[in-house]
Scaffold this active site. Structure first.
Site, PDB file in Angstrom:
ATOM      1  N   SER A 275       0.813  -1.217   0.000  1.00 18.69           N
ATOM      2  CA  SER A 275       0.000   0.000   0.000  1.00 18.69           C
ATOM      3  C   SER A 275       0.851   1.273   0.000  1.00 18.69           C
ATOM      4  O   SER A 275       0.396   2.318  -0.477  1.00 18.69           O
ATOM      5  CB  SER A 275      -0.947  -0.009   1.209  1.00 18.69           C
ATOM      6  OG  SER A 275      -0.209  -0.115   2.406  1.00 18.69           O
TER       7      SER A 275
ATOM      8  N   GLY B 287       2.706  -8.839   1.941  1.00 17.00           N
ATOM      9  CA  GLY B 287       1.819  -8.885   0.769  1.00 17.00           C
ATOM     10  C   GLY B 287       2.152 -10.044  -0.164  1.00 17.00           C
ATOM     11  O   GLY B 287       1.657 -10.102  -1.288  1.00 17.00           O
TER      12      GLY B 287
ATOM     13  N   GLU C 129      10.383  -9.126  -5.078  1.00 14.37           N
ATOM     14  CA  GLU C 129      10.877  -7.886  -4.452  1.00 14.37           C
ATOM     15  C   GLU C 129      12.386  -7.982  -4.186  1.00 14.37           C
ATOM     16  O   GLU C 129      13.120  -7.009  -4.378  1.00 14.37           O
ATOM     17  CB  GLU C 129      10.149  -7.638  -3.130  1.00 14.37           C
ATOM     18  CG  GLU C 129       8.711  -7.179  -3.333  1.00 14.37           C
ATOM     19  CD  GLU C 129       7.912  -7.123  -2.048  1.00 14.37           C
ATOM     20  OE1 GLU C 129       6.856  -6.512  -2.067  1.00 14.37           O
ATOM     21  OE2 GLU C 129       8.336  -7.698  -1.034  1.00 14.37           O
TER      22      GLU C 129
HETATM   23  O1  LIG Z   1       6.768  -6.740   1.432  1.00 15.36           O
HETATM   24  C1  LIG Z   1       5.731  -6.312   1.006  1.00 15.36           C
HETATM   25  C2  LIG Z   1       4.829  -7.095   0.135  1.00 15.36           C
HETATM   26  O2  LIG Z   1       5.306  -8.399  -0.049  1.00 15.36           O
HETATM   27  C3  LIG Z   1       5.307  -4.932   1.348  1.00 15.36           C
HETATM   28  O3  LIG Z   1       6.308  -4.040   0.973  1.00 15.36           O
HETATM   29  C4  LIG Z   1       5.082  -4.879   2.840  1.00 15.36           C
HETATM   30  O4  LIG Z   1       4.136  -5.858   3.196  1.00 15.36           O
HETATM   31  C5  LIG Z   1       4.605  -3.489   3.287  1.00 15.36           C
HETATM   32  O5  LIG Z   1       3.324  -3.265   2.769  1.00 15.36           O
HETATM   33  P1  LIG Z   1       2.538  -1.927   3.078  1.00 15.36           P
HETATM   34  O6  LIG Z   1       3.225  -0.830   2.362  1.00 15.36           O
HETATM   35  O7  LIG Z   1       1.148  -2.212   2.558  1.00 15.36           O
HETATM   36  O8  LIG Z   1       2.527  -1.737   4.576  1.00 15.36           O
END
Ligand SMILES: O=C(CO)[C@H](O)[C@H](O)COP(=O)(O)O
Length: 285
Positions: free
Chosen positions: A46, A119, A125
Site C-alpha cells: 500500500s 503482501g 521484491e
Molecule cells: O513486502 C511487502 C509485500 O510483499 C510490502 O512491501 C510490505 O508488506 C509493506 O506493505 P505496506 O506498504 O502495505 O505496509
C-alpha cells in the site's frame, strides 16, 4: 503506534498512517529519483501506491525517458494505471542494473534489515532490490523497530514449494518458531495463499532478532531451539532449508557497501505521526 496515536479514533489513526506513507513516499522520490535515471524498480504494497503517485506527479516530460520494473502483479497494474513505461526484470540485459528501486517493508530495524512479504511478493521484491544500484525503503512510523519481530508479530514470511511445506514447518519448530503456519488464502478462497510464483507462504514468528551491537550489551543467541537468533544467522539458516524458495528477511550489506546484489536499503524513509519524515541511512543523492 505510540499510546497517544492509539488513543485516536480508528478512522483518525488510519488517516494518520496513510498520510505518513504519502509523506515518506514523496520525500524518498524527491531525494532519490534523479531526472537522468532510466530504469526504476517498483515494489509492492500500500505504501508503494504513493511512490507511484509521486513519480507520476513529476509529469511525462520527466518520466517518458524512464522505464519501470514491477515486483509482481500489483505493481505491474500500478505502473500501467499511472501511464508509466512498463518492462520486466527478465528482459534487463545481463550486467545492467536498475538505477534505483523503491519498496515498502513490514518492519525495519536499527541496522536497516527488513522483514518483507506481508503482501506475499517477497521473492520478486528481493530480485528487483538486489538488481538496483540503490534500494530505498519507504514506510510509515509503525514499521520502525529496534529489532525485527518487535512490532511485526505475524512472523517472517517464507516462500516455499507447496510439497515441501510440512518439512519446512518441522524444521522451523526445531529452530524455535512454534507458531509457524501456512498463510491461508484471502477470505472466500479455500486453502493456502498462492504467490505470483505459484508458491505458498509460511509465516514463522521468532523472538526479536538480535543485531551485532547486542552482543556488546551481553545479549546473545543461545542455542537453536531457544528461538533466539541474530538476523544474519537465522537468514543464513532459513535460506538453506530444502524447499525454501526465498525468505522475507532482507539483510547483509547495504548497497553502499557492495557494488551489486544488496538486499538491504541504502536509506529508509519513515513518515512520522507528527507530519515529519525521518530518514535512516543515506539521505538525498
Ligand atoms: O513486502 C511487502 C509485500 O510483499 C510490502 O512491501 C510490505 O508488506 C509493506 O506493505 P505496506 O506498504 O502495505 O505496509
Amino acid at each position: 503506534m505510540s499510546t497517544s496515536e492509539s488513543a485516536l479514533p480508528a478512522q483518525e489513526q488510519a488517516r494518520l498512517v496513510e498520510e505518513s506513507k504519502r509523506l515518506a513516499a514523496f520525500q524518498a522520490v524527491k531525494d532519490h529519483l534523479l531526472p537522468s535515471y532510466t530504469k526504476i524498480g517498483i515494489g509492492s504494497g500500500s505504501t508503494v501506491v504513493y511512490v507511484v503517485d509521486a513519480i507520476a506527479a513529476l509529469g511525462p516530460a520527466i518520466t517518458k525517458s524512464m522505464t519501470f520494473y514491477p515486483t509482481g502483479a500489483q505493481s505491474e497494474e500500478l505502473i500501467e494505471a499511472a501511464g508509466l513505461n512498463l518492462a520486466y526484470i527478465s528482459k534487463l540485459p545481463s550486467g545492467t542494473q536498475l538505477d534505483v528501486a523503491f519498496d515498502g517493508a513490514d518492519e525495519v530495524d536499527d541496522d536497516l534489515n527488513l522483514i518483507k512479504g506481508g503482501g506475499a511478493c517477497l521473492w520478486q521484491e528481493k530480485i528487483v532490490a538486489a538488481a538496483a544500484k540503490k534500494f530505498v525503503c519507504v514506510a510509515d512510523f509503525r514499521k520502525l523497530s529496534p529489532r525485527l519481530g518487535t512490532a511485526w508479530k505475524k512472523g517472517i514470511p517464507i516462500e516455499v514449494l507447496p510439497m515441501a511445506a510440512p518439512r519446512v514447518l518441522d524444521a522451523l519448530k526445531q529452530m524455535g518458531s512454534h507458531g509457524a503456519r501456512i498463510r491461508p488464502g484471502l477470505p472466500g478462497k479455500a486453502g493456502a495463499i498462492v504467490t505470483d510464483n505459484g508458491m505458498w507462504i509460511i509465516d514463522a514468528p521468532f523472538a526479536p532478532l538480535l543485531l551485532p551491537k547486542d552482543s556488546e550489551k551481553g545479549l546473545h543467541a543461545e542455542n537453536e531451539s531457544s528461538g533466539v537468533w541474530t538476523v544474519d544467522a537465522l537468514a543464513d539458516r532459513l535460506i538453506k532449508l530444502p524447499g525454501v524458495a526465498e525468505i522475507g528477511l532482507f539483510y547483509g550489506q547495504s548497497g553502499l557497501e557492495v557494488a551489486s546484489g544488496a538486499q538491504k536499503p541504502v536509506a529508509a524513509y519513515f513518515g512520522m505521526a507528527d507530519g515529519s519524515v525521518e530518514v535512516r541511512g543515506a539521505g538525498a543523492s
